[in-house]
Design a protein around this motif. Structure first.
Motif, PDB file in Angstrom:
ATOM      1  N   ASN A  50       0.827  -1.205   0.000  1.00 27.81           N
ATOM      2  CA  ASN A  50       0.000   0.000   0.000  1.00 27.81           C
ATOM      3  C   ASN A  50       0.863   1.258   0.000  1.00 27.81           C
ATOM      4  O   ASN A  50       1.958   1.282   0.575  1.00 27.81           O
ATOM      5  CB  ASN A  50      -0.914   0.011   1.232  1.00 27.81           C
ATOM      6  N   GLU A  51       0.359   2.312  -0.644  1.00 27.45           N
ATOM      7  CA  GLU A  51       1.055   3.588  -0.619  1.00 27.45           C
ATOM      8  C   GLU A  51       1.053   4.158   0.801  1.00 27.45           C
ATOM      9  O   GLU A  51       0.129   3.915   1.572  1.00 27.45           O
ATOM     10  CB  GLU A  51       0.385   4.573  -1.578  1.00 27.45           C
ATOM     11  N   GLY A 179       3.551   2.298  -3.536  1.00 25.15           N
ATOM     12  CA  GLY A 179       3.341   0.939  -3.062  1.00 25.15           C
ATOM     13  C   GLY A 179       3.727  -0.079  -4.122  1.00 25.15           C
ATOM     14  O   GLY A 179       4.627   0.135  -4.915  1.00 25.15           O
ATOM     15  N   GLY A 180       3.007  -1.181  -4.118  1.00 25.60           N
ATOM     16  CA  GLY A 180       3.247  -2.224  -5.106  1.00 25.60           C
ATOM     17  C   GLY A 180       4.310  -3.220  -4.727  1.00 25.60           C
ATOM     18  O   GLY A 180       4.668  -4.090  -5.526  1.00 25.60           O
ATOM     19  N   GLY A 181       4.851  -3.129  -3.498  1.00 22.38           N
ATOM     20  CA  GLY A 181       5.894  -4.052  -3.064  1.00 22.38           C
ATOM     21  C   GLY A 181       5.362  -5.135  -2.138  1.00 22.38           C
ATOM     22  O   GLY A 181       4.189  -5.143  -1.769  1.00 22.38           O
ATOM     23  N   ILE A 182       6.238  -6.053  -1.751  1.00 19.08           N
ATOM     24  CA  ILE A 182       5.822  -7.184  -0.904  1.00 19.08           C
ATOM     25  C   ILE A 182       6.663  -7.279   0.369  1.00 19.08           C
ATOM     26  O   ILE A 182       6.760  -8.345   0.965  1.00 19.08           O
ATOM     27  CB  ILE A 182       5.898  -8.510  -1.686  1.00 19.08           C
ATOM     28  N   THR A 335      -7.700 -17.197   9.176  1.00 21.93           N
ATOM     29  CA  THR A 335      -7.191 -16.973  10.529  1.00 21.93           C
ATOM     30  C   THR A 335      -6.238 -15.782  10.659  1.00 21.93           C
ATOM     31  O   THR A 335      -6.215 -15.112  11.690  1.00 21.93           O
ATOM     32  CB  THR A 335      -6.463 -18.234  11.039  1.00 21.93           C
ATOM     33  N   ALA A 336      -5.415 -15.519   9.635  1.00 23.59           N
ATOM     34  CA  ALA A 336      -4.446 -14.428   9.721  1.00 23.59           C
ATOM     35  C   ALA A 336      -4.882 -13.187   8.968  1.00 23.59           C
ATOM     36  O   ALA A 336      -4.411 -12.091   9.241  1.00 23.59           O
ATOM     37  CB  ALA A 336      -3.081 -14.892   9.204  1.00 23.59           C
ATOM     38  N   GLY A 337      -5.775 -13.342   7.992  1.00 24.68           N
ATOM     39  CA  GLY A 337      -6.296 -12.198   7.267  1.00 24.68           C
ATOM     40  C   GLY A 337      -5.554 -11.913   5.979  1.00 24.68           C
ATOM     41  O   GLY A 337      -4.645 -12.638   5.570  1.00 24.68           O
ATOM     42  N   THR A 338      -5.966 -10.826   5.319  1.00 28.97           N
ATOM     43  CA  THR A 338      -5.394 -10.445   4.026  1.00 28.97           C
ATOM     44  C   THR A 338      -4.868  -9.009   4.037  1.00 28.97           C
ATOM     45  O   THR A 338      -4.703  -8.405   2.985  1.00 28.97           O
ATOM     46  CB  THR A 338      -6.458 -10.581   2.918  1.00 28.97           C
ATOM     47  N   VAL A 339      -4.610  -8.465   5.211  1.00 29.38           N
ATOM     48  CA  VAL A 339      -4.138  -7.086   5.320  1.00 29.38           C
ATOM     49  C   VAL A 339      -2.641  -7.042   5.031  1.00 29.38           C
ATOM     50  O   VAL A 339      -1.846  -7.674   5.724  1.00 29.38           O
ATOM     51  CB  VAL A 339      -4.416  -6.511   6.721  1.00 29.38           C
ATOM     52  N   ALA A 340      -2.255  -6.300   3.991  1.00 27.95           N
ATOM     53  CA  ALA A 340      -0.848  -6.202   3.599  1.00 27.95           C
ATOM     54  C   ALA A 340      -0.136  -5.191   4.483  1.00 27.95           C
ATOM     55  O   ALA A 340       0.088  -4.037   4.101  1.00 27.95           O
ATOM     56  CB  ALA A 340      -0.732  -5.818   2.133  1.00 27.95           C
ATOM     57  N   GLN A 341       0.210  -5.616   5.701  1.00 31.51           N
ATOM     58  CA  GLN A 341       0.920  -4.759   6.642  1.00 31.51           C
ATOM     59  C   GLN A 341       1.802  -5.637   7.513  1.00 31.51           C
ATOM     60  O   GLN A 341       1.577  -6.847   7.636  1.00 31.51           O
ATOM     61  CB  GLN A 341      -0.068  -3.993   7.527  1.00 31.51           C
ATOM     62  N   ILE A 342       2.816  -5.011   8.102  1.00 31.05           N
ATOM     63  CA  ILE A 342       3.650  -5.733   9.055  1.00 31.05           C
ATOM     64  C   ILE A 342       2.917  -5.776  10.388  1.00 31.05           C
ATOM     65  O   ILE A 342       2.604  -4.722  10.953  1.00 31.05           O
ATOM     66  CB  ILE A 342       5.011  -5.041   9.222  1.00 31.05           C
ATOM     67  N   PRO A 349      -3.498  -8.459  12.351  1.00 30.64           N
ATOM     68  CA  PRO A 349      -3.599  -9.278  11.132  1.00 30.64           C
ATOM     69  C   PRO A 349      -2.414  -9.033  10.213  1.00 30.64           C
ATOM     70  O   PRO A 349      -1.680  -8.053  10.344  1.00 30.64           O
ATOM     71  CB  PRO A 349      -4.904  -8.793  10.507  1.00 30.64           C
ATOM     72  N   GLY A 350      -2.233  -9.928   9.275  1.00 31.39           N
ATOM     73  CA  GLY A 350      -1.160  -9.795   8.293  1.00 31.39           C
ATOM     74  C   GLY A 350      -1.422 -10.711   7.116  1.00 31.39           C
ATOM     75  O   GLY A 350      -2.292 -11.573   7.170  1.00 31.39           O
ATOM     76  N   SER A 351      -0.674 -10.503   6.073  1.00 30.70           N
ATOM     77  CA  SER A 351      -0.854 -11.280   4.841  1.00 30.70           C
ATOM     78  C   SER A 351       0.479 -11.877   4.421  1.00 30.70           C
ATOM     79  O   SER A 351       1.455 -11.151   4.233  1.00 30.70           O
ATOM     80  CB  SER A 351      -1.412 -10.383   3.730  1.00 30.70           C
ATOM     81  N   THR A 352       0.525 -13.205   4.268  1.00 27.62           N
ATOM     82  CA  THR A 352       1.743 -13.863   3.808  1.00 27.62           C
ATOM     83  C   THR A 352       1.846 -13.759   2.292  1.00 27.62           C
ATOM     84  O   THR A 352       0.948 -13.249   1.620  1.00 27.62           O
ATOM     85  CB  THR A 352       1.760 -15.337   4.232  1.00 27.62           C
ATOM     86  N   LEU A 353       2.940 -14.257   1.742  1.00 23.28           N
ATOM     87  CA  LEU A 353       3.167 -14.165   0.302  1.00 23.28           C
ATOM     88  C   LEU A 353       2.081 -14.881  -0.500  1.00 23.28           C
ATOM     89  O   LEU A 353       1.564 -14.349  -1.485  1.00 23.28           O
ATOM     90  CB  LEU A 353       4.538 -14.747  -0.039  1.00 23.28           C
ATOM     91  N   THR A 354       1.729 -16.097  -0.079  1.00 24.76           N
ATOM     92  CA  THR A 354       0.736 -16.852  -0.841  1.00 24.76           C
ATOM     93  C   THR A 354      -0.646 -16.219  -0.733  1.00 24.76           C
ATOM     94  O   THR A 354      -1.395 -16.192  -1.720  1.00 24.76           O
ATOM     95  CB  THR A 354       0.675 -18.308  -0.346  1.00 24.76           C
TER      96      THR A 354
END
Length: 401
Positions: A50-51, A179-182, A335-342, A349-354
């Protein structure tokens, strides 16, 4: 049909099956690399998805351009996959940087924006701080949105340059880190691996020790082994449903890093138990008998003789378990969510690579970005497999010369 003809037919079928298998695998990997390799770069690995809006405070100065204008114009550090140059660049002395107007377009967003295209080494931007006095980084490709409260939204590039030039003293600049990174997905994946192994490894290894060294053959042991084998074959979505019902709802951990890691730890238990058990069985019984004959206790024999000899198998199980965590998605969605944050805490919550690959492919339709993430996952899995082999060879006490 003669024996030679039958052998040739069977051999041909074996070669055909092998060829089909390799072709399918190479086609899948090739598709992923062809689609995604163009997006993989340093920014992709080090930026968040995210930006990020940043308010930077800098002292204006007079920094002359140290290179010729043609060289400045040739520098296009903005992301040319999504950004097309519309106008500029124009060098602005009081911030020691060049700005350009670009058209930004990806799968879900289209807009025009002002970006920083070049920064002098003596630029005031290199000494930017936030409102708390903490140093912050402003780089090329960052988006300029306002200065001292004046918004650039409806301005042309020349008007923006004139507005910045007219300001002096302390400047409050609103910039957006692209943004646009992982980066956050990589860190979340590492957190998930670490936490799940901290839980699963002791339980799995101790469970395998019980089955191999203490439990007497019988119905109970057979039932435990049968249960472990069944759990190893259950789809991960089932574990995800259990994790959501138990950890997220019943334990009130919410959708978070801890819920995801505990769920994955349960998924890993059968793998670690079975692999460790097989590794312990390969240790010759004579080693145990010799240790006991020298006066060692049962526990001393297990921890000083049996386990060190089984380390290669256990290390392989650990590395394969890491690969399983890296590749897990269904259970973590619940269980962990899809939020792209550390994750800030274990309960964030957080989002893994897959999971992120699934999200960008399903929700945004960005197949190229999903494939780029897939390349990173493939590289991680390959590295883990290489480490698994090297570790097994290095720690194999039986085959050492």
């Amino acid at each position: 049909m003669g024996r030679a003809a039958k052998d040739s037919l069977v051999k041909g079928l074996i070669y055909l099956a092998t060829g089909i298998t390799l072709s399918v695998l190479l086609s899948i990997v090739g598709f992923i690399f062809v689609k995604g390799i163009g997006l993989v770069n340093w920014d992709f690995l080090t930026r968040d998805y995210n930006e990020k809006v940043v308010y930077a405070f800098v002292e204006s100065g007079e920094v002359p351009l140290s290179i010729d204008e043609e060289s400045m114009k040739s520098k296009q550090p903005y992301d040319q996959r999504y950004e097309t140059l519309q106008e500029g660049p124009i060098y602005v002395e009081n911030i020691g940087a060049a700005i350009a107007s670009v058209s930004y377009k990806n799968h879900s967003t289209e807009r025009e924006q002002i970006v920083i295209s070049y920064i002098e080494k003596d630029s005031p931007l290199n000494g930017a701080i936030d409102s708390t006095g903490k140093a912050i980084t402003i780089g090329t490709d960052y988006i300029l949105q306002s200065i001292n409260g004046t918004d650039f939204g409806e301005m042309t590039l020349e008007e923006v340059a004139a507005t910045i030039t007219a300001e002096s003293g302390e400047l409050k600049i609103k910039v957006v880190q692209p943004g646009g990174g992982i980066k956050s997905n990589i860190i979340t994946t590492l957190y998930m691996v670490l936490l799940s192994l901290i839980v699963a490894l002791p339980l799995g290894i101790f469970g395998a020790i019980y089955l191999t060294e203490y439990a007497k053959p019988g119905r109970l042991v057979n039932a435990i082994r049968f249960a472990a084998e069944c759990l190893a074959g259950i789809p991960s979505i089932i574990f995800g449903l259990f994790g959501m019902a138990f950890f997220v709802v019943a334990m009130n951990f919410q959708i978070s890093l801890i819920s995801g890691s505990l769920t994955v730890a349960i998924i890993l238990l059968p793998v670690i138990i079975r692999s460790t058990e097989e590794a312990l069985k390969t240790v010759p019984m004579a080693f145990r008998e010799g240790s006991l004959a020298l006066g060692a206790t049962k526990l001393q024999t297990i921890f000083k003789v049996v386990l060190p000899c089984a380390v290669p198998g256990i290390a392989t199980a650990v590395l394969l378990s890491i690969g399983r965590v890296v590749g897990e998605s269904a259970a973590l969605l619940l269980t962990a969510g899809t939020v792209a944050q550390i994750p800030g805490t274990l309960f964030s919550p957080g989002s893994t690579l897959t999971v992120q690959a699934y999200y960008v492919a399903k929700e945004e339709g960005n197949i190229e970005l999903a494939c780029a993430i897939g390349i990173v996952i493939i590289v991680i899995v390959i590295v883990l497999n290489i480490l698994s082999r090297i570790t097994s060879d290095k720690l194999d006490v039986f085959n050492k010369k």
